[in-house]
Design an enzyme around this catalytic site. Structure first.
Site, PDB file in Angstrom:
ATOM      1  N   ASP A 259      32.546  41.149  44.383  1.00  0.00           N
ATOM      2  CA  ASP A 259      34.080  40.834  44.304  1.00  0.00           C
ATOM      3  C   ASP A 259      34.222  40.757  45.453  1.00  0.00           C
ATOM      4  OD1 ASP A 259      36.769  41.071  43.835  1.00  0.00           O
ATOM      5  OD2 ASP A 259      36.123  43.102  43.563  1.00  0.00           O
TER       6      ASP A 259
ATOM      7  N   CYS B 141      39.602  38.025  40.114  1.00  0.00           N
ATOM      8  CA  CYS B 141      38.987  36.995  40.491  1.00  0.00           C
ATOM      9  C   CYS B 141      37.641  36.024  40.052  1.00  0.00           C
ATOM     10  CB  CYS B 141      38.195  38.160  42.134  1.00  0.00           C
ATOM     11  SG  CYS B 141      39.676  38.665  42.551  1.00  0.00           S
ATOM     12  N   ARG B 142      36.527  37.389  40.059  1.00  0.00           N
ATOM     13  CA  ARG B 142      35.026  37.355  39.048  1.00  0.00           C
ATOM     14  C   ARG B 142      35.170  36.769  38.095  1.00  0.00           C
ATOM     15  NH1 ARG B 142      31.930  42.357  40.844  1.00  0.00           N
ATOM     16  NH2 ARG B 142      34.499  43.039  40.226  1.00  0.00           N
ATOM     17  N   SER B 143      35.882  37.357  37.174  1.00  0.00           N
ATOM     18  CA  SER B 143      36.111  36.918  35.749  1.00  0.00           C
ATOM     19  C   SER B 143      36.829  35.792  35.327  1.00  0.00           C
ATOM     20  CB  SER B 143      36.195  37.803  34.688  1.00  0.00           C
ATOM     21  OG  SER B 143      37.190  39.010  34.780  1.00  0.00           O
TER      22      SER B 143
ATOM     23  N   CYS C  87      35.364  41.815  35.029  1.00  0.00           N
ATOM     24  CA  CYS C  87      34.816  42.033  36.052  1.00  0.00           C
ATOM     25  C   CYS C  87      36.462  43.098  36.063  1.00  0.00           C
ATOM     26  CB  CYS C  87      34.862  41.635  37.385  1.00  0.00           C
ATOM     27  SG  CYS C  87      37.260  40.517  37.429  1.00  0.00           S
TER      28      CYS C  87
ATOM     29  N   ASN D 100      39.887  41.581  36.959  1.00  0.00           N
ATOM     30  CA  ASN D 100      40.152  40.000  35.798  1.00  0.00           C
ATOM     31  C   ASN D 100      41.570  39.158  37.108  1.00  0.00           C
ATOM     32  OD1 ASN D 100      41.260  38.697  32.668  1.00  0.00           O
ATOM     33  ND2 ASN D 100      39.977  38.751  33.331  1.00  0.00           N
TER      34      ASN D 100
END
Length: 161
Positions: free
Chosen positions: A133, A18-20, A13, A16
């Site tokens: 995000d 939050c999402r990933s 993301c 690096n």
């Protein structure tokens, strides 16, 4: 640790944090926990960022809290995607079209790139292609990311095991 099966995946993301890292932790939990998956395999699993803004940082506290509510832990530290990642990983799965463009641009500068670059959302059975995000959102937005990652990672693992 390289997998005996030779399978590897990098989740990406923007920052690096939050999402990933959520996707990485969810996938690691699925791929290594016999209670979660009949396809117990050793995978090389990591996550990274298209930017260098948060290098060395822990994931967002709201993301960590979300993972803990689901009994998943992570000790990941943010890092930027490197040229070597395109030669190391079989799959690079990203969260949105901006990530996809950035990764494809970078892959074009790598002579021996082997990575298949895709949106993680392309594996979503509910067809939610983009994983938004949650950084400027609420706790619920992190939960939504978690739920999308569960669906996508389960389908990805089933197709690649």
């Amino acid at each position: 640790m390289a997998a005996a099966s030779g399978k590897s995946v990098l989740f990406v993301c923007l920052g690096n944090i939050c999402r990933s890292p959520i996707a990485e932790a969810v996938f690691r939990h699925m791929a290594t926990d016999p209670a979660q998956c009949v396809y117990v395999l050793q995978w090389l699993i990591d996550s990274g960022a298209t930017s260098d803004w948060n290098t060395g940082s822990f994931p967002d506290a709201r993301g960590l809290s979300c993972l803990r509510r689901h009994d998943i832990e992570t000790d990941h530290r943010a890092r930027q995607v490197t040229k070597e990642d395109f030669m190391t990983f079989d799959y690079i799965l990203c969260m949105d079209e901006s990530n996809l463009r950035d990764l494809k641009r970078k892959a074009n500068t790598v002579k021996n790139s082997k990575a298949k670059i895709e949106l993680l959302g392309s594996y979503d059975p509910e067809q939610q292609l983009i994983i938004n995000d949650p950084y400027y959102g609420s706790e619920q937005d992190f939960e939504t990311v978690y739920e999308q990652c569960i669906r996508c990672c389960k389908t990805f693992l089933e197709r690649n095991s």
